[in-house]
Design a protein around this motif. Structure first.
Motif, mmCIF file in Angstrom:
data_model
loop_
_atom_site.group_PDB
_atom_site.id
_atom_site.type_symbol
_atom_site.label_atom_id
_atom_site.label_comp_id
_atom_site.label_asym_id
_atom_site.label_seq_id
_atom_site.Cartn_x
_atom_site.Cartn_y
_atom_site.Cartn_z
ATOM 1 N N THR A 298 -11.963 42.708 15.439
ATOM 2 C CA THR A 298 -11.806 42.154 16.175
ATOM 3 C C THR A 298 -13.104 41.995 16.851
ATOM 4 O O THR A 298 -13.570 42.118 18.087
ATOM 5 C CB THR A 298 -10.701 42.429 17.032
ATOM 6 O OG1 THR A 298 -9.108 42.563 16.399
ATOM 7 C CG2 THR A 298 -10.606 42.482 18.324
ATOM 8 N N LYS A 299 -13.597 44.022 16.953
ATOM 9 C CA LYS A 299 -15.207 43.344 17.572
ATOM 10 C C LYS A 299 -15.942 43.765 17.101
ATOM 11 O O LYS A 299 -16.811 43.531 18.279
ATOM 12 C CB LYS A 299 -15.151 45.748 16.858
ATOM 13 C CG LYS A 299 -16.396 46.376 18.064
ATOM 14 C CD LYS A 299 -16.602 47.305 17.327
ATOM 15 C CE LYS A 299 -15.605 48.599 18.500
ATOM 16 N NZ LYS A 299 -15.531 49.803 18.196
ATOM 17 N N GLN A 302 -15.175 39.844 18.721
ATOM 18 C CA GLN A 302 -15.718 40.343 20.207
ATOM 19 C C GLN A 302 -16.528 39.868 21.055
ATOM 20 O O GLN A 302 -16.527 39.451 21.394
ATOM 21 C CB GLN A 302 -14.213 41.078 20.708
ATOM 22 C CG GLN A 302 -14.519 41.306 22.049
ATOM 23 C CD GLN A 302 -13.712 39.816 22.923
ATOM 24 O OE1 GLN A 302 -12.477 39.732 22.259
ATOM 25 N NE2 GLN A 302 -14.697 39.273 23.822
ATOM 26 N N GLN A 305 -18.147 36.786 20.444
ATOM 27 C CA GLN A 305 -17.845 35.820 21.742
ATOM 28 C C GLN A 305 -18.279 36.379 23.134
ATOM 29 O O GLN A 305 -18.943 35.385 23.525
ATOM 30 C CB GLN A 305 -15.868 35.722 21.591
ATOM 31 C CG GLN A 305 -15.786 35.742 20.619
ATOM 32 C CD GLN A 305 -13.800 35.426 20.550
ATOM 33 O OE1 GLN A 305 -13.929 36.462 21.565
ATOM 34 N NE2 GLN A 305 -13.656 35.308 19.799
ATOM 35 N N ASP A 306 -18.620 37.578 23.093
ATOM 36 C CA ASP A 306 -19.303 38.279 24.078
ATOM 37 C C ASP A 306 -20.641 37.744 24.214
ATOM 38 O O ASP A 306 -20.971 37.271 25.034
ATOM 39 C CB ASP A 306 -19.288 39.004 23.974
ATOM 40 C CG ASP A 306 -17.589 40.206 24.435
ATOM 41 O OD1 ASP A 306 -17.025 39.715 24.838
ATOM 42 O OD2 ASP A 306 -17.689 41.040 24.301
ATOM 43 N N ASP A 680 -12.903 45.303 28.258
ATOM 44 C CA ASP A 680 -11.656 45.539 28.095
ATOM 45 C C ASP A 680 -11.144 46.984 28.260
ATOM 46 O O ASP A 680 -9.780 46.405 28.889
ATOM 47 C CB ASP A 680 -12.091 45.124 26.599
ATOM 48 C CG ASP A 680 -12.636 44.007 26.308
ATOM 49 O OD1 ASP A 680 -12.486 43.288 26.796
ATOM 50 O OD2 ASP A 680 -12.959 44.709 24.402
#
Length: 1015
Positions: A298-299, A302, A305-306, A680
């Motif tokens: 996820t990190k 993410q 994606q970030d 987050d």
């Protein structure tokens, strides 16, 4: 007879003309005396008949009309008449004046004795005495009729002067006509040149104006071309920036996908490699491996994606910046048009000024040349007339002199002829007297004497006539010379006038042509200068473009370099996650095994210890409390909305601060990595804080509905329940066991409640103040309170029974002025907030000191009007705010309604409601429990602003309004299309003090610091 005919002619002419220059002496006829020829004839005795005939034949008459020189005198008279006509008539005269015929001197007396009478005849009559008439043969000798002497004038006669004047007048008229024609020609030429110069000036001015417009249009075209190039350059580089971002994102995503796949493989391997025999431990370790690998994936995802969003955002940002730079560059280029248009206008203005000056100078020169030429013509005319007058004078003098000489010559000739003829007659008389004869002999003698006298007279007559003709010819020649002199002078003057007119016309043409040429040159020079300016303008714009475009390329290069740096950083970060995953799973599995082997209570105490010893937790807790306190203090009191907002903000701040502290303490985090997960955590913290605050508000309201609003147990229960709900939601969102830190939450909740009591305004749940008299000492009749002077109006009553009053307030030194109007209807129990205007009062001065306590001016005026209107504050049920146009209240209602909040609910928290409620509360009134919006109309926000600001707005008001617009994300530009509800009423229902409505909690709107900014 010829002589008699001539005599009649002369006498008739004399009768007609009645020449005044013939003197009375000349016209007098002398009376025959003893020495006259008649006397001599009478003395001749018997021969007097023959002598009488002789005399008669010589031109006399029995009645004495003529002298003895009849034919000769007549001939002389003919010469005199010709001379007189020459001297005394004007050209074309039909009648000529006569020149009087001179009478010859009388014949001398004779001493001839009377002739003897024959015997056969009767005796002769006695001799007549001397001087008596002589008669003979029945014939009486007539007395001598001497004619007048010849008399010529010493000055021209009127006929002669008229002739000269007529010739002079004709010459002067000719000269005057020539001068008038010359003047007219010069004036016409000047007018024509003036018209041409004026028309040329207008043509050139019009041409310059058209050229200026064309030049500005050309310059505008140059600007538009360069602007298009600037915009195109920005758009082209913006597209390159977006393409570079998209390409970089694709590469970064591919790298992150590889790292995520590696993390999944590590987690799967660690989960499969668990060897514990205890099922609970094995399950916990397996879950840790899967959770941590999932977290890693996820990190990584993410982070990718970030990073991708960041790179895309940077691409859009840079692209927008590049487009904006192109647009700005275009605008900068456009800003150059006005200056060059101004320069072109100045060029055209200078050209027009030069044309105007040339026109004025040319017209002035034309007028001067016209006046000079006309003056010269006038001078020539004056000079010519003077010359003509001098010639006329000289001619008159010469004619007089010549006439006098002619008269003298004729007089001398006549005198000589008269003397000669008289002598001859006297001789004949003497001869006849010496030898008297009979009648026959006397007849013969008379015939002979008559023939002799006739011959003499003819000879004398011819001589006189010739002399008179010569003199008349000379005088006629002199007159001809005078006429010729007039003609010469007139011709010379006319020729000179024509030359002056021609010269003046030529000079006028040169002046006009020169002016037109100068104007054309000025216009051409202006156009040439302006055209050169436009050409240079294009070069300047090109240079500007050349200087600015490298800045766009530099930004694009920096963007591309930054993208590469971000790809590298993402690769490093994702690789770090993957590389540390194995160690993290090992540590987590160890902790999971340890926690699984401990009791629930032991784990709770370990969680508590971990929390109170964690810098991340402590920092987050302090930051969250500080944020909540700031929000509540800023709001003034803890309304439900404020409590929820404070919970959201405090939770978000605490989560962000805790994660940031953790990252800072992590030695593996560098640069921007310290912000990893901050967003987050803030989102999760805000959600948890909002849920907890909402649970607290709901629980408090629920207890109030049960009548337990003041219950300590109930309040504690609500507080702990809120903590449990918040903690559980947080654990679930972060993947932790639902009960982690549950004991910590239960213990911290009462502590936080204790700390909250120190936050001003956080007193929710406490009963409202009891009613009664206003706690402030407000005197409704006081004229002066501190720096304020108050002038209350009389209380009036409206038809519906509403009592209305107004108070004017003025700050000392005329520094501010305001007023408020309120009403109260005793029949309905409704208090009306009708109008308040404090715009002319500085914000910092809108305070009244009452017993050392600062009270907002709007609240003071409202409370004072309540006292004036004798409002029973404790019993008040309704407050109506009339026709609300308060800018911020209108905007708050509009935005709340647009976000889905019902208008009545939104109205409860409007500024106009808050400060009226505050005044009511300070006066001892109850609390508002409902609000209802009525009426009003939709209008553009710009119209409301115009209604406030008027045609000449106060700059301070404009600044305040602009600040208010910015608070709501609006501008003057959007105000024209942004519609709002304005002019509405807000009816607020009041619950009197000490009364409660089951299930209905009063809302407590408390004024904020800016509620009175735009009263």
């Amino acid at each position: 007879m010829a002589g008699q005919s001539d005599t009649r002619e002369v006498r008739q002419a004399d009768d007609r003309d009645a020449d005044p220059l013939t003197t009375a002496a000349a016209r007098e006829q002398p009376v025959a005396g003893p020495d006259s020829p008649d006397a001599a004839v009478a003395a001749a005795g018997p021969g007097n008949a023959a002598l009488s005939r002789l005399y008669t034949d010589a031109g006399g008459s029995a009645s004495g009309d003529r002298g003895a020189l009849g034919p000769g005198v007549l001939n002389l008279n003919a010469g005199n008449a010709a001379l007189a006509r020459l001297l005394g008539t004007s050209a074309g005269s039909e009648a000529a004046p006569s020149v009087p015929v001179p009478t010859p001197a009388p014949l001398p007396a004779t001493s001839v004795a009377p002739m003897p009478q024959p015997a056969a005849t009767a005796a002769p009559p006695a001799a007549a005495p001397a001087g008596s008439p002589v008669t003979g043969a029945g014939v009486q000798a007539p007395p001598a009729a001497a004619g007048p002497a010849l008399a010529l004038p010493a000055a021209p006669t009127p006929h002669q002067q008229d002739a000269t004047d007529a010739a002079l007048t004709e010459a002067v008229t000719t000269v005057g006509a020539g001068a008038a024609a010359a003047r007219t020609g010069v004036q016409d030429a000047a007018s024509a040149q003036d018209t041409q110069v004026t028309a040329a000036a207008e043509e050139h001015r019009t041409g310059l104006a058209a050229w200026q417009q064309g030049a500005v249009t050309t310059a505008a075209g140059v600007v538009q071309d360069r602007q298009a190039q600037a915009v195109a350059a920005g758009q082209q580089r913006a597209a390159q920036a977006r393409d570079a971002a998209a390409a970089t994102v694709a590469r970064a995503q591919a790298g992150a996908d590889g790292q995520a796949a590696a993390a999944q493989e590590i987690g799967a391997a660690k989960a499969a490699g668990v060897t514990e025999t205890d099922q609970s431990v094995r399950d916990a370790q397996t879950a840790v491996a899967r959770n941590l690998s999932g977290d890693a994936v996820t990190k990584i995802s993410q982070g990718a994606q970030d990073a991708a969003a960041g790179m895309r955002g940077q691409g859009e940002e840079v692209a927008g910046a590049l487009e904006s730079m192109g647009t700005q560059l275009s605008a900068d280029l456009g800003g150059h048009l006005d200056p060059v248009a101004s320069v072109l206008g100045e060029d055209a203005g200078r050209g027009a000024t030069a044309i105007d000056q040339t026109t004025a100078q040319g017209r002035g020169a034309l007028a001067q040349q016209r006046d000079d030429t006309v003056a010269a013509i006038d001078g020539t005319e004056t000079e010519a007339v003077g010359a003509l007058q001098r010639d006329a004078g000289n001619a008159s003098a010469a004619l007089v002199e010549q006439g006098q000489q002619a008269a003298d010559d004729l007089r001398r000739g006549a005198d000589a002829a008269t003397a000669e003829l008289t002598a001859q007659v006297n001789g004949l008389v003497a001869q006849f007297a010496a030898a008297p004869a009979d009648e026959a002999a006397a007849g013969e003698f008379g015939d002979a004497a008559s023939q002799e006298l006739s011959a003499t007279v003819d000879q004398l007559d011819a001589g006189v006539r010739n002399r008179a003709g010569d003199l008349a010819g000379g005088l006629a020649g002199m007159r001809s010379q005078v006429a010729e002199a007039f003609t010469t002078t007139t011709g010379t003057a006319t020729s000179g006038l024509d030359q002056q007119a021609d010269g003046g016309g030529a000079a006028l043409g040169q002046i006009g042509g020169g002016a037109r040429d100068t104007m054309a040159s000025a216009a051409d020079a202006t156009r040439a200068s302006g055209d050169a300016t436009v050409t240079q303008f294009g070069d300047v714009l090109d240079a500007h473009l050349g200087t600015a475009l490298p800045g766009l390329d530099e930004l694009l290069g920096q963007h591309q370099g930054s993208l590469e740096d971000q790809v590298a950083e993402l690769g490093t970060a994702t690789a770090s996650v993957t590389n540390s995953l194995t160690a993290n799973i090992d540590a987590g599995q160890a902790r999971a095994a340890e926690r699984a082997k401990r009791s629930w209570l032991s784990n709770q105490f370990h969680d508590l210890w971990d929390s109170i010893t964690s810098p991340e937790f402590l920092v987050g807790l302090l930051v969250g409390l500080a944020v909540a306190a700031i929000i509540i203090v800023s709001a003034g009191t803890a309304t439900p909305f404020v409590i929820v907002a404070a919970g959201v903000a405090a939770g978000a701040a605490a989560g962000a601060a805790g994660t940031l502290t953790k990252n800072i303490r992590d030695p593996n985090k560098h640069g921007w990595q310290v912000f990893d997960g901050v967003l987050d955590s803030a989102l999760i913290g805000g959600l948890v804080g909002g849920v907890g605050a909402a649970a607290f508000v709901f629980g408090t309201a629920f207890l109030g509905g049960l009548g337990l609003a003041g219950s300590v147990v109930g309040g504690f229960a609500v507080l702990e329940l809120s903590a449990v709900v918040a903690n559980t939601i947080g654990n679930l969102l972060t993947g932790q066991p639902w009960d982690k830190n549950l004991l910590t939450a239960l213990l911290l909740a009462p502590l936080l409640a204790r700390l909250a009591k120190f936050i001003p305004g956080l007193k929710t749940g406490e009963p409202p103040p009891e009613g009664g008299e206003p706690p402030l000492n407000i005197d409704p009749t006081a004229a002066q309170v501190g720096e304020w002077t108050f002038k209350p109006s009389e209380v009036t009553t409206e038809p519906d029974g509403t009592r209305v009053a107004t108070i004017d307030a003025e700050l000392s030194g005329h520094r501010g002025f305001g007023h408020a109007t309120r009403g109260y209807n005793p029949q309905t129990g409704e208090f009306k907030a009708i109008q308040i205007d404090l715009n002319q009062v500085p914000k910092e001065a809108r305070v009244v000191q009452v017993d050392g306590q600062p009270v907002p001016l709007s609240e003071y005026l409202t409370m004072r009007l309540m006292r004036m209107l004798e409002v029973p504050v404790a019993e008040l049920r309704t407050v109506r705010v009339v026709e609300v146009e308060h800018l911020r209240s209108v905007l708050e209602l509009e935005q709340q309604v647009r976000s889905g909040v019902p208008a009545d609910e939104a109205a409860r928290d409007l500024p106009v409601v808050r400060y009226n409620q505050a005044a009511l509360g300070k006066a001892g009134g109850g609390q508002a429990i409902r609000a209802h919006v009525e009426g009003g109309q939709r209008m553009p926000l710009a119209d409301l602003l115009a209604k406030w600001e008027g045609e000449a707005p106060d700059p301070a008001m404009v600044v305040d309004h602009d600040a208010t617009l910015r608070k709501f994300g609006l501008t003057r530009g959007t105000a024209a299309t942004y519609e709002v509800r304005s002019g509405f009423d807000v009816e607020v229902t009041i619950e009197p003090p000490g009364q409660g409505t089951p299930g209905q909690q009063p809302f407590v709107p408390v004024p904020r610091s800016d509620d009175h900014d735009d009263d």
